[in-house]
Design an enzyme around this catalytic site. Structure first.
Site, mmCIF file in Angstrom:
data_model
loop_
_atom_site.group_PDB
_atom_site.id
_atom_site.type_symbol
_atom_site.label_atom_id
_atom_site.label_comp_id
_atom_site.label_asym_id
_atom_site.label_seq_id
_atom_site.Cartn_x
_atom_site.Cartn_y
_atom_site.Cartn_z
ATOM 1 N N GLU A 80 43.612 46.463 41.061
ATOM 2 C CA GLU A 80 44.320 47.614 40.506
ATOM 3 C C GLU A 80 44.045 48.797 41.442
ATOM 4 O OE1 GLU A 80 43.274 48.723 36.485
ATOM 5 O OE2 GLU A 80 44.600 50.468 36.565
ATOM 6 N N LYS A 138 34.533 50.797 38.758
ATOM 7 C CA LYS A 138 35.261 51.809 39.528
ATOM 8 C C LYS A 138 35.249 53.159 38.830
ATOM 9 C CE LYS A 138 38.717 48.915 40.291
ATOM 10 N NZ LYS A 138 40.039 48.380 40.623
ATOM 11 N N ARG A 184 31.357 37.181 37.380
ATOM 12 C CA ARG A 184 31.470 38.300 38.311
ATOM 13 C C ARG A 184 30.156 38.503 39.035
ATOM 14 N NH1 ARG A 184 33.020 43.468 37.324
ATOM 15 N NH2 ARG A 184 34.755 42.698 36.141
HETATM 16 P P1 ATP Z 1 36.155 47.547 37.885
HETATM 17 O O1 ATP Z 1 35.568 47.156 36.583
HETATM 18 O O2 ATP Z 1 35.180 47.871 38.942
HETATM 19 O O3 ATP Z 1 37.229 48.590 37.751
HETATM 20 P P2 ATP Z 1 38.150 45.579 37.907
HETATM 21 O O4 ATP Z 1 37.893 44.175 37.578
HETATM 22 O O5 ATP Z 1 38.849 46.378 36.887
HETATM 23 O O6 ATP Z 1 36.830 46.235 38.419
HETATM 24 P P3 ATP Z 1 40.332 45.083 39.631
HETATM 25 O O7 ATP Z 1 40.922 45.943 40.665
HETATM 26 O O8 ATP Z 1 41.118 44.788 38.412
HETATM 27 O O9 ATP Z 1 38.969 45.738 39.245
HETATM 28 O O10 ATP Z 1 39.800 43.736 40.282
HETATM 29 C C1 ATP Z 1 40.521 42.977 41.216
HETATM 30 C C2 ATP Z 1 39.934 41.598 41.256
HETATM 31 O O11 ATP Z 1 38.571 41.644 41.646
HETATM 32 C C3 ATP Z 1 39.992 40.931 39.888
HETATM 33 O O12 ATP Z 1 40.443 39.619 40.049
HETATM 34 C C4 ATP Z 1 38.566 40.974 39.413
HETATM 35 O O13 ATP Z 1 38.279 39.895 38.606
HETATM 36 C C5 ATP Z 1 37.776 40.934 40.729
HETATM 37 N N1 ATP Z 1 36.476 41.575 40.567
HETATM 38 C C6 ATP Z 1 36.231 42.845 40.192
HETATM 39 N N2 ATP Z 1 34.913 43.069 40.097
HETATM 40 C C7 ATP Z 1 34.297 41.908 40.434
HETATM 41 C C8 ATP Z 1 32.933 41.493 40.531
HETATM 42 N N3 ATP Z 1 31.926 42.322 40.261
HETATM 43 N N4 ATP Z 1 32.688 40.216 40.900
HETATM 44 C C9 ATP Z 1 33.692 39.383 41.186
HETATM 45 N N5 ATP Z 1 34.983 39.701 41.109
HETATM 46 C C10 ATP Z 1 35.300 40.955 40.742
HETATM 47 MG MG MG Z 2 40.707 45.437 36.169
#
Ligand code: ATP
Ligand code: MG
Length: 560
Positions: A35, A274, A264
């Site tokens: 995102e 984020k 994760r």
């Molecule tokens: P945040 O909680 O930091 O905002 P998010 O999961 O909302 O992270 P996205 O941009 O939606 O952020 O994530 C893009 C991809 O990265 C998704 O497929 C998510 O599952 C993966 N991802 C995000 N954080 C992790 C993590 N700590 N370990 C492994 N994969 C991750």
């Molecule tokens: Mg997300």
């Protein structure tokens, strides 16, 4: 068992199984779906390495898909930064996709759900809707609008789309089961009214799809075979499959995607949300998303971490089915290992004290041979200037040293790296007793590499040094952990900011050998006996600025 098979992770086992059961290898397709609401962090790197790693293993395309369904938080700046970071990590995507490109298709499918009696417009407030959700052990309550006619739903939904209503007035919900044991199946929301321009679609839309509705259908449109996400989405899988089943059309889009979940990445001493990283930036606890203390890829790049080290780390961590916390020192270990192979060695003194060699001619200088990297034969050598007045590290001298102190003291010999063997003779102190100069004598026959008997003499210690008159003064930024607590995120009732380390950044002046004069931002070096450093983008022609990447050894573990 071959090593190939042994190294398969559980997701690869699932794929192998699917291939065995008839899935065409050419139909394999993966995606990385960020995102664009922030910069990528090391957790994303884990997911990138996993998805692009699958692409490489199976020679299958991997799409970069921006999950840009929330104009409240998304910006073009983030899109650009995400692309730069993935390229820097060393991966290339097959197609650059945007969920926002599918808004019309998603809308058409929503209309189709309404026509099938599988979706309805709910006109209650979000508070009322939430209060009807029930609990995991208790059914929810059906909305009074649940049985609106198809034609009324169609008319309302179209008016929602056309911007007739203010934010928060209506939502479109799937009509599934308010008694489902899976709370996510209790008539989930597909669309909300949000009168806000989008960074790509401008003012075209006044309704925006929710994550669950947009994500799986985007996978389906792109004909992704395996949609890999993190464990929090386990419960979403049932809904993911419900949506696909209800929009499925074997003629136009024959392959239904399959969602699978992995744990994760969590790192000790590290925040990875984020939203919280944005808070650190906005409240100026750090200098920006690329502050070298940030767990972002841009921060790590600026700090001097290499893409190879991050990929190696992701591989070492592996793919887990259950949540766990990885020690951040494993990441630092991978960085150190990689830089040890590639970083040229140089000498720099961070906490200088003067060393005068009394029997070395006062205006003489010589340029001595110094090997650039003992780990890399092809790295060659350079010349470093030697003279009678040098800087050495203050902690490399002790006036009263015990037998275990192998560095400089009075009456004992040490070697100066790439140069001569010297012997401590005398101290010059100020009135308060502080050491101003250390006087020493050198053995002219002991020059490193000269092959003389004296040069082959074994002495216990070797010190790094720089010649005072040739040294360049630089700024060095030393970093410590940004958080003092192992899990800054994991304390109920405590804000993560309470654990910020007030001393995570220290600025010092250091003196470096003149070969560094030509160093460019991003160049990485080993300052011998100290650690790895890289040139910061804040450097200019007047002054070089270095970031400490990581020490030579894990000093943190020792302190604990
Ligand atoms: P945040 O909680 O930091 O905002 P998010 O999961 O909302 O992270 P996205 O941009 O939606 O952020 O994530 C893009 C991809 O990265 C998704 O497929 C998510 O599952 C993966 N991802 C995000 N954080 C992790 C993590 N700590 N370990 C492994 N994969 C991750
Ligand atoms: Mg997300």
């Amino acid at each position: 068992m071959s090593t190939e098979t042994k190294s398969l992770n559980f997701l690869e086992h699932i794929i192998e199984e699917d291939l065995k059961n008839g899935l065409d290898k050419n139909k394999l397709r993966f995606r990385f779906p960020p995102e664009p609401n922030g910069y990528l962090h090391i957790g994303h790197a884990k997911s990138i390495c996993l998805n692009f790693g699958l692409g490489l293993r199976y020679a299958a395309p991997v799409n970069l898909r921006f999950d840009d369904t929330n104009p409240d938080k998304e910006e073009q700046e983030y899109v650009d930064a995400i692309k730069a970071d993935i390229e820097w990590l060393g991966f290339s995507w097959a197609k650059e996709c945007y969920a926002s490109d599918y808004f019309q298709q998603l809308y058409n499918w929503a209309v189709m759900l309404i026509e099938k009696g599988k979706a309805y417009v709910d006109s209650q407030t979000s508070t009322d809707i939430a209060s009807q959700k029930g609990t995991p052990s208790q059914s929810g309550t059906e909305s009074p609008y649940r049985n609106r006619s198809v034609s009324e739903n169609l008319a309302l939904f179209e008016a929602m789309k056309n911007g007739t209503y203010p934010n928060g007035t209506h939502v479109l919900r799937a009509k599934i089961d308010m008694a489902s044991s899976n709370m996510l199946m209790r008539d989930p929301i597909l669309y909300r009214v949000l009168n806000k321009p989008h960074h790509r679609t401008g003012n075209s839309w006044c309704i925006y799809p929710m994550y669950d509705w947009a994500h799986g259908q985007s996978d389906y449109i792109e004909q992704v075979s395996h949609s890999i996400c993190t464990l929090e989405f386990m419960m979403h899988r049932e809904l993911y499959e419900w949506f696909i089943e209800h929009v499925y059309d074997s003629k136009t889009l024959p392959q239904p995607p399959k969602q699978r979940e992995f744990a994760r990445l969590n790192l000790s001493y590290t925040i990875m949300s984020k939203r919280k990283l944005l808070q650190l930036v906005n409240q100026k606890h750090v200098s920006g998303w690329d502050d070298p203390r940030m767990p972002t890829l841009s921060g790590m790049r600026r700090r001097g971490y290499t893409p190879e080290a991050i990929r190696k780390f992701a591989e070492t961590v592996g793919v887990a089915k259950r949540d766990n916390v990885i020690d951040v020192s494993l990441l630092e270990f991978c960085v150190r290992e990689d830089l040890n192979k590639s970083a040229p060695r140089v000498m720099a003194v961070l906490d200088p004290v003067k060393l005068v060699i009394t029997n070395y001619p006062e205006d003489a200088e010589e340029w001595l041979d110094a090997e650039n990297n003992p780990e890399d034969e092809t790295a060659g050598s350079r010349k470093v200037p030697f003279s009678n007045t040098l800087y050495i590290e203050r902690e490399d001298f002790l006036e009263e040293a015990n037998k275990k102190f192998f560095r400089l003291t009075l009456g004992k010999e040490v070697r100066l790296k790439n140069a001569y063997i010297i012997k401590g003779e005398k101290l010059v102190k100020d009135a308060a007793g502080n050491i101003l100069e250390i006087h020493a004598t050198f053995d002219p026959d002991s020059r490193s590499g000269s092959g003389t008997e004296a040069s082959l003499r074994k002495v216990k210690g070797t010190l790094h040094w720089v010649s005072v008159k040739h040294a360049i003064k630089t700024e060095v930024r030393l970093y410590d952990r940004l958080f003092l607590n192992e899990s800054p995120d994991g304390h109920k009732g405590k804000d993560f900011l309470e654990f910020l380390n007030p001393d995570s950044l220290q600025l010092i002046d250091a003196y470096a050998e003149p070969s560094l004069q030509t160093a460019k931002p991003g160049d990485r070096f080993q300052f011998q006996r100290i650690g790895y450093f890289c040139v910061d983008k804040d450097s200019n022609t007047q002054k070089l600025v270095f970031n400490k990447t990581v020490g030579l050894r894990d000093s943190w573990a020792k302190m604990q």
